[in-house]
Design a protein around this motif. Sequence first.
Motif, mmCIF file in Angstrom:
data_model
loop_
_atom_site.group_PDB
_atom_site.id
_atom_site.type_symbol
_atom_site.label_atom_id
_atom_site.label_comp_id
_atom_site.label_asym_id
_atom_site.label_seq_id
_atom_site.Cartn_x
_atom_site.Cartn_y
_atom_site.Cartn_z
ATOM 1 N N PHE A 256 -17.524 4.120 14.063
ATOM 2 C CA PHE A 256 -17.970 5.509 13.987
ATOM 3 C C PHE A 256 -18.083 6.108 15.393
ATOM 4 O O PHE A 256 -19.180 6.203 15.942
ATOM 5 C CB PHE A 256 -19.327 5.592 13.284
ATOM 6 C CG PHE A 256 -19.402 4.778 12.023
ATOM 7 C CD1 PHE A 256 -18.646 5.114 10.918
ATOM 8 C CD2 PHE A 256 -20.211 3.659 11.951
ATOM 9 C CE1 PHE A 256 -18.697 4.370 9.760
ATOM 10 C CE2 PHE A 256 -20.281 2.899 10.796
ATOM 11 C CZ PHE A 256 -19.516 3.252 9.692
ATOM 12 N N MET B 35 -19.417 8.087 6.541
ATOM 13 C CA MET B 35 -18.880 8.895 7.635
ATOM 14 C C MET B 35 -17.353 8.850 7.693
ATOM 15 O O MET B 35 -16.755 8.683 8.749
ATOM 16 C CB MET B 35 -19.492 8.481 8.972
ATOM 17 C CG MET B 35 -20.948 8.885 9.086
ATOM 18 S SD MET B 35 -21.581 8.837 10.756
ATOM 19 C CE MET B 35 -21.751 7.090 11.008
ATOM 20 N N GLN C 192 -18.431 8.731 18.430
ATOM 21 C CA GLN C 192 -19.354 9.863 18.500
ATOM 22 C C GLN C 192 -18.732 11.144 17.953
ATOM 23 O O GLN C 192 -19.390 11.916 17.261
ATOM 24 C CB GLN C 192 -19.837 10.086 19.941
ATOM 25 C CG GLN C 192 -20.964 11.090 20.046
ATOM 26 C CD GLN C 192 -22.195 10.669 19.256
ATOM 27 O OE1 GLN C 192 -22.676 9.551 19.388
ATOM 28 N NE2 GLN C 192 -22.721 11.557 18.419
ATOM 29 N N GLN D 113 -18.996 11.014 14.261
ATOM 30 C CA GLN D 113 -20.379 11.212 13.841
ATOM 31 C C GLN D 113 -20.734 12.695 13.887
ATOM 32 O O GLN D 113 -21.363 13.225 12.965
ATOM 33 C CB GLN D 113 -21.322 10.414 14.744
ATOM 34 C CG GLN D 113 -21.202 8.919 14.578
ATOM 35 C CD GLN D 113 -22.181 8.182 15.468
ATOM 36 O OE1 GLN D 113 -23.332 8.577 15.601
ATOM 37 N NE2 GLN D 113 -21.709 7.096 16.066
ATOM 38 N N ASP D 114 -20.334 13.366 14.975
ATOM 39 C CA ASP D 114 -20.611 14.800 15.112
ATOM 40 C C ASP D 114 -19.925 15.599 14.007
ATOM 41 O O ASP D 114 -20.521 16.490 13.397
ATOM 42 C CB ASP D 114 -20.162 15.310 16.478
ATOM 43 C CG ASP D 114 -20.956 14.712 17.627
ATOM 44 O OD1 ASP D 114 -22.040 14.129 17.383
ATOM 45 O OD2 ASP D 114 -20.482 14.810 18.784
ATOM 46 N N GLU E 56 -18.906 14.521 11.008
ATOM 47 C CA GLU E 56 -19.530 14.242 9.713
ATOM 48 C C GLU E 56 -20.874 14.949 9.576
ATOM 49 O O GLU E 56 -21.221 15.441 8.501
ATOM 50 C CB GLU E 56 -19.696 12.732 9.507
ATOM 51 C CG GLU E 56 -18.394 12.006 9.319
ATOM 52 C CD GLU E 56 -17.606 12.470 8.100
ATOM 53 O OE1 GLU E 56 -18.213 12.764 7.044
ATOM 54 O OE2 GLU E 56 -16.374 12.555 8.206
ATOM 55 N N TYR E 57 -21.622 15.031 10.672
ATOM 56 C CA TYR E 57 -22.887 15.754 10.654
ATOM 57 C C TYR E 57 -22.646 17.228 10.334
ATOM 58 O O TYR E 57 -23.315 17.814 9.471
ATOM 59 C CB TYR E 57 -23.601 15.605 11.996
ATOM 60 C CG TYR E 57 -24.838 16.447 12.106
ATOM 61 C CD1 TYR E 57 -26.025 16.052 11.499
ATOM 62 C CD2 TYR E 57 -24.824 17.654 12.804
ATOM 63 C CE1 TYR E 57 -27.170 16.833 11.588
ATOM 64 C CE2 TYR E 57 -25.958 18.437 12.894
ATOM 65 C CZ TYR E 57 -27.127 18.031 12.293
ATOM 66 O OH TYR E 57 -28.240 18.801 12.368
ATOM 67 N N THR F 200 -20.020 2.152 17.389
ATOM 68 C CA THR F 200 -19.144 3.227 17.861
ATOM 69 C C THR F 200 -17.662 2.906 17.700
ATOM 70 O O THR F 200 -16.832 3.796 17.844
ATOM 71 C CB THR F 200 -19.444 3.573 19.333
ATOM 72 O OG1 THR F 200 -19.325 2.386 20.125
ATOM 73 C CG2 THR F 200 -20.833 4.156 19.483
#
Length: 124
Positions: A92, A51, A94, A97-98, A100-101, A89
């Motif tokens: 990474f 990530m 949030q 994470q969003d 990278e998604y 967290t």
Amino acid sequence: MNRGAVAMAADSAVTIMSEHGHTIYQSVDKVFALVDDQPVGVMIYNYAEIMGTPWETVLTLYRKQGASKRFDSIDAYADDFFKFVDGNTELFPQEQQDLEYLRMVAFLFGAVAREWDSEMRYAS
């Protein structure tokens, strides 16, 4: 590998994913100690990051927070490391994470689109 140890070795090439695709670097460390003063190691395969964070950074932070931890089995070391990574967290957030998604989804849709275009050229 024998009763007392396992030797780990790796080449030095690694792949980094970005919005422009994949970049390959030819001289990167891939074998690291998981915990100082313990015969437990980690070897990175293929991607040098998780990530957007380099695995080397993740492992360094794990070593700092778990410097005094000792376990009786490799499975216990692995479980503890995965608990550290899962849901961390600080490493990474949030938003990351969003992002990278979404990057992964965009990459996969791009791959599907390229495959579709290729198939349509052959079908014509």
